[in-house]
Design an enzyme around this catalytic site. Structure first.
Site, short mmCIF file in Angstrom:
data_model
loop_
_atom_site.label_atom_id
_atom_site.label_comp_id
_atom_site.label_asym_id
_atom_site.label_seq_id
_atom_site.Cartn_x
_atom_site.Cartn_y
_atom_site.Cartn_z
N HIS A 82 31.46 2.40 58.60
CA HIS A 82 31.82 1.23 58.53
C HIS A 82 33.33 1.05 58.73
CE1 HIS A 82 32.93 2.17 54.41
NE2 HIS A 82 31.59 1.98 54.03
N LYS A 104 27.80 12.36 51.46
CA LYS A 104 28.74 11.20 51.52
C LYS A 104 29.81 11.45 50.46
CE LYS A 104 29.99 6.85 52.45
NZ LYS A 104 29.31 5.86 51.96
N HIS A 155 33.52 7.29 53.40
CA HIS A 155 34.03 5.90 53.05
C HIS A 155 35.62 5.95 53.16
CE1 HIS A 155 33.82 1.82 50.98
NE2 HIS A 155 35.06 2.17 51.06
N ALA A 197 30.47 -6.27 46.00
CA ALA A 197 30.73 -6.07 47.41
C ALA A 197 29.34 -5.61 48.12
CB ALA A 197 31.86 -5.05 47.84
N HIS A 252 22.62 -6.99 46.77
CA HIS A 252 23.01 -7.23 45.50
C HIS A 252 22.33 -8.74 45.13
CE1 HIS A 252 26.13 -4.35 44.94
NE2 HIS A 252 26.53 -4.48 46.25
N ASP A 255 25.41 -0.86 56.92
CA ASP A 255 25.77 -1.05 55.57
C ASP A 255 25.14 -2.06 54.72
OD1 ASP A 255 27.36 -0.37 53.16
OD2 ASP A 255 29.10 -1.13 54.09
N HIS A 293 23.60 3.84 58.33
CA HIS A 293 24.55 3.74 57.08
C HIS A 293 23.53 2.44 56.48
CE1 HIS A 293 28.08 3.34 54.67
NE2 HIS A 293 27.24 2.53 53.75
N LEU A 314 32.93 -4.11 51.24
CA LEU A 314 33.94 -3.23 51.32
C LEU A 314 33.56 -2.20 52.48
CD1 LEU A 314 34.90 -2.69 47.65
CD2 LEU A 314 36.20 -3.50 49.39
N HIS A 372 21.90 0.74 52.41
CA HIS A 372 21.77 0.88 50.97
C HIS A 372 20.26 0.44 50.66
CE1 HIS A 372 25.91 1.83 50.03
NE2 HIS A 372 26.18 1.21 51.14
N LEU A 373 19.60 1.25 50.09
CA LEU A 373 18.15 0.72 49.76
C LEU A 373 18.14 0.50 48.23
CD1 LEU A 373 15.66 2.88 51.75
CD2 LEU A 373 16.28 0.46 52.00
#
Ligand code: NCD
Ligand code: ZN
Length: 359
Positions: free
Chosen positions: A188, A113, A150, A277, A265, A261, A27, A233, A29-30
């Protein structure tokens, strides 16, 4: 020794080293553009593969969009680094089952997802009414394509700390009964209820656990001043939940595997009156996990969590390559990653770590 056990040896007195199959992140995020360029090496340095989250702006909804995103990820990979992005589609109420099936049949996507609309960052295009996606979910059950969930309700009446437990009872369990055979990953998980529900499932149910939820509870976010870099989150819960997650992650049980996860940011959007988040853990996840598993006397189960259980759930080959972790002096990592999009703060566990990843 069990096949799932990493090889633990004492290289020198006081110096431990642990060799594992190269880990995967189930899991991740790129993002895109300058942020992608900046954060991708942080993951590719240690991980062979990752399930890539599709919550871009706009989201990755179709097979064509996933193929284009995969190409952008591969183009952003520095020369000499190997990394395989495992693509996903963002489920919407207008997702076409035939497009999903074709993207799966070609080998392009490994999961779909589900974001309940409004649950988290960039999820406004998510699903409001699950009955609208029945045909997609039935197709996925038929072809064996996992649904990554999620698991939080978004109803304003439900307290944010209860959103996962309520989701399990009111959404996830009815959904799994309605679509038998659907392979589901509870993403998560953050509660003892999540751990218990995952344990009650069969081979068609898995659960990812992040690095940061093994380390922080809600006090870390709120006591002594608000810590925006610990806000993610699902939000971290009480200590008893963190302990349940630790027990699950270090259990060696095949249903539990690492999904960091890691969610970058820029600092300007984290350190903000309405902060985003996400915890960014790609840089130091393996060092931190070695520390956690060492504390739990479970170093022999780290490889199951990082490198064996995930590929087995997804029906993918294990990585043949190995990495070595060593315990020695206090580990150092950059406090921030400086991307062209802006600085991104690396998750700070708040304690010294003696584990290193050998290059
Ligand atoms: C994620 C993000 O920033 O995209 N944020 C987070 O806190 N985990 C979204 C998500 O996975 O919920
Ligand atoms: Zn995420």
């Amino acid at each position: 020794m069990l096949e799932s056990e990493g090889q633990l040896r004492y290289a020198q007195p006081m110096m431990q080293s642990l060799t594992l199959r190269r880990p995967d992140d189930w899991h991740l995020h790129l993002r895109d553009g300058a942020m992608l360029q900046g954060v991708l090496p942080e993951t590719a340095r240690h991980f062979a593969r990752a399930i890539i989250m599709p919550n871009l702006v706009p989201p990755v909804v179709t097979g064509d969009q996933a193929a284009a995103y995969r190409d952008r990820i591969l183009a952003a990979l520095p020369d000499g680094m190997a990394f395989e992005p495992l693509m996903t589609l963002y489920l919407t109420e207008t997702t076409d089952p035939a497009d999903v099936a074709a993207a799966h049949a070609s080998g392009l996507i490994k999961a779909v997802k589900l974001y309940p609309a409004g649950a988290t960052t960039n999820s406004h295009g998510g699903v409001r009414d699950l009955s609208t996606v029945t045909a997609v979910l039935e197709k996925m059950a038929e072809i064996g394509l996992p649904l990554c969930v999620h698991g939080e309700v978004t109803t304003p009446e439900v307290d944010i700390f209860d959103r996962e437990a309520v989701f399990i009872d009111t959404v996830l369990d009815p959904l799994r009964r309605r679509i038998p055979g659907l392979r589901v990953v509870m993403e998560h998980i953050t509660t003892e209820e999540g751990v218990a529900y995952a344990r009650a499932g069969g081979d068609d149910l898995g659960a990812t656990i992040t690095t940061h939820h093994l380390i922080i509870n809600r006090n870390h976010i709120l006591v002594g001043g608000i810590k925006p870099h610990y806000y993610c989150l699902p939000v971290a819960k009480r200590e008893k939940h963190r302990l349940a997650l630790r027990a699950a992650a270090t259990s060696g049980e095949g249903r539990f595997f690492l999904g960091t996860d890691s969610a970058p940011h820029v600092d300007a959007l984290k350190e903000h009156a309405c902060g985003c988040a996400g915890c960014f853990t790609a840089t130091n996840t393996l060092q931190l996990l070695a520390h956690v598993f060492d504390e739990e006397n479970a170093l022999d189960r780290l490889e199951a969590f990082t490198s064996l259980n995930g590929p087995r759930f997804y029906g993918l080959p294990l990585n043949e390559d190995r990495i070595t972790l060593t315990k020695g002096t206090t580990a150092q990592w950059p406090a921030k990653i400086f991307t062209e999009a802006g600085p991104v703060t690396v998750f700070d566990p708040g304690f010294p770590v003696q584990w290193h990843v050998e290059a």
